[in-house]
Write a protein that holds these residues in place. Structure first.
Motif, PDB file in Angstrom:
ATOM      1  N   LEU A  37      30.567  -4.545  -0.963  1.00 60.54           N
ATOM      2  CA  LEU A  37      31.359  -4.820   0.231  1.00 60.54           C
ATOM      3  C   LEU A  37      31.116  -6.240   0.729  1.00 60.54           C
ATOM      4  O   LEU A  37      32.052  -6.915   1.183  1.00 60.54           O
ATOM      5  N   THR A  38      29.901  -6.714   0.613  1.00 59.97           N
ATOM      6  CA  THR A  38      29.583  -8.090   1.007  1.00 59.97           C
ATOM      7  C   THR A  38      30.386  -9.082   0.174  1.00 59.97           C
ATOM      8  O   THR A  38      30.945 -10.047   0.702  1.00 59.97           O
ATOM      9  N   VAL A  39      30.477  -8.835  -1.129  1.00 60.30           N
ATOM     10  CA  VAL A  39      31.254  -9.707  -2.011  1.00 60.30           C
ATOM     11  C   VAL A  39      32.735  -9.654  -1.626  1.00 60.30           C
ATOM     12  O   VAL A  39      33.394 -10.696  -1.493  1.00 60.30           O
ATOM     13  N   ALA A  42      33.320 -11.543   1.566  1.00 62.88           N
ATOM     14  CA  ALA A  42      33.236 -12.995   1.367  1.00 62.88           C
ATOM     15  C   ALA A  42      34.503 -13.535   0.724  1.00 62.88           C
ATOM     16  O   ALA A  42      35.020 -14.586   1.137  1.00 62.88           O
ATOM     17  N   VAL A  43      35.030 -12.808  -0.258  1.00 66.68           N
ATOM     18  CA  VAL A  43      36.265 -13.245  -0.924  1.00 66.68           C
ATOM     19  C   VAL A  43      37.419 -13.239   0.074  1.00 66.68           C
ATOM     20  O   VAL A  43      38.180 -14.211   0.171  1.00 66.68           O
ATOM     21  N   LEU A  44      37.560 -12.153   0.805  1.00 66.14           N
ATOM     22  CA  LEU A  44      38.643 -12.073   1.794  1.00 66.14           C
ATOM     23  C   LEU A  44      38.504 -13.168   2.852  1.00 66.14           C
ATOM     24  O   LEU A  44      39.476 -13.844   3.198  1.00 66.14           O
ATOM     25  N   ASP A  45      37.303 -13.322   3.348  1.00 66.19           N
ATOM     26  CA  ASP A  45      37.068 -14.296   4.413  1.00 66.19           C
ATOM     27  C   ASP A  45      37.318 -15.721   3.930  1.00 66.19           C
ATOM     28  O   ASP A  45      37.849 -16.554   4.663  1.00 66.19           O
ATOM     29  N   LYS A  46      36.971 -16.008   2.683  1.00 64.61           N
ATOM     30  CA  LYS A  46      37.134 -17.353   2.133  1.00 64.61           C
ATOM     31  C   LYS A  46      38.601 -17.684   1.857  1.00 64.61           C
ATOM     32  O   LYS A  46      39.046 -18.813   2.064  1.00 64.61           O
ATOM     33  N   HIS A  47      39.354 -16.705   1.375  1.00 62.52           N
ATOM     34  CA  HIS A  47      40.716 -16.975   0.914  1.00 62.52           C
ATOM     35  C   HIS A  47      41.808 -16.692   1.950  1.00 62.52           C
ATOM     36  O   HIS A  47      42.977 -16.912   1.667  1.00 62.52           O
ATOM     37  N   ILE A  48      41.411 -16.246   3.112  1.00 62.63           N
ATOM     38  CA  ILE A  48      42.400 -16.007   4.168  1.00 62.63           C
ATOM     39  C   ILE A  48      42.129 -17.014   5.281  1.00 62.63           C
ATOM     40  O   ILE A  48      41.051 -17.013   5.876  1.00 62.63           O
ATOM     41  N   PRO A  49      43.086 -17.870   5.549  1.00 61.27           N
ATOM     42  CA  PRO A  49      42.863 -18.886   6.579  1.00 61.27           C
ATOM     43  C   PRO A  49      42.678 -18.260   7.963  1.00 61.27           C
ATOM     44  O   PRO A  49      43.190 -17.184   8.247  1.00 61.27           O
ATOM     45  N   GLU A  50      41.921 -18.963   8.786  1.00 60.77           N
ATOM     46  CA  GLU A  50      41.652 -18.481  10.147  1.00 60.77           C
ATOM     47  C   GLU A  50      42.932 -18.256  10.938  1.00 60.77           C
ATOM     48  O   GLU A  50      42.998 -17.381  11.781  1.00 60.77           O
ATOM     49  N   VAL A  61      39.549  -7.724   7.290  1.00 55.94           N
ATOM     50  CA  VAL A  61      38.364  -8.567   7.080  1.00 55.94           C
ATOM     51  C   VAL A  61      37.279  -8.178   8.079  1.00 55.94           C
ATOM     52  O   VAL A  61      36.106  -8.015   7.719  1.00 55.94           O
ATOM     53  N   GLU A  62      37.668  -8.017   9.326  1.00 57.68           N
ATOM     54  CA  GLU A  62      36.694  -7.630  10.356  1.00 57.68           C
ATOM     55  C   GLU A  62      36.141  -6.231  10.076  1.00 57.68           C
ATOM     56  O   GLU A  62      34.954  -5.981  10.263  1.00 57.68           O
TER      57      GLU A  62
END
Length: 93
Positions: A37-39, A42-50, A61-62
């Motif tokens: 889940l951590t991975v 991280a992937v979702l958080d990195k590839h989805i702009p704020e 993501v949250e």
């Protein structure tokens, strides 16, 4: 308190040992799930702009972060239970 028979004592020992073993196995499975889940987070958080306009995506993501925190807490609680079971099993051996 009535005295346990030898066979009843052996059954209790086996049950505690089996419970400790199963608890350890479940704990390991939860740790692996938390790491996966951590991975994913991280992937979702990195590839989805704020500033992403998709509230469902941001909510997902949250949610992964909240699940990760709950899993981490469960691992700690399960480790405490496991230690108690192992201690009780050792005392009865």
């Amino acid at each position: 308190m009535p005295k346990k028979t030898k066979s009843a004592q052996v059954a209790t020992d086996l049950s505690l040992k089996d419970a400790a073993k199963k608890t350890k196995q479940v704990n390991e499975e939860i740790v692996v799930a938390e790491e996966e889940l951590t991975v994913a987070h991280a992937v979702l958080d990195k590839h989805i702009p704020e500033n992403a306009n998709e509230p469902d995506v941001r909510q997902a993501v949250e949610a992964t972060e909240q699940v990760k925190k709950r899993l981490r807490k469960s691992v700690k609680e399960l480790a405490t239970v496991q230690a108690t079971l192992e201690k009780k099993a050792a005392e009865q051996a």
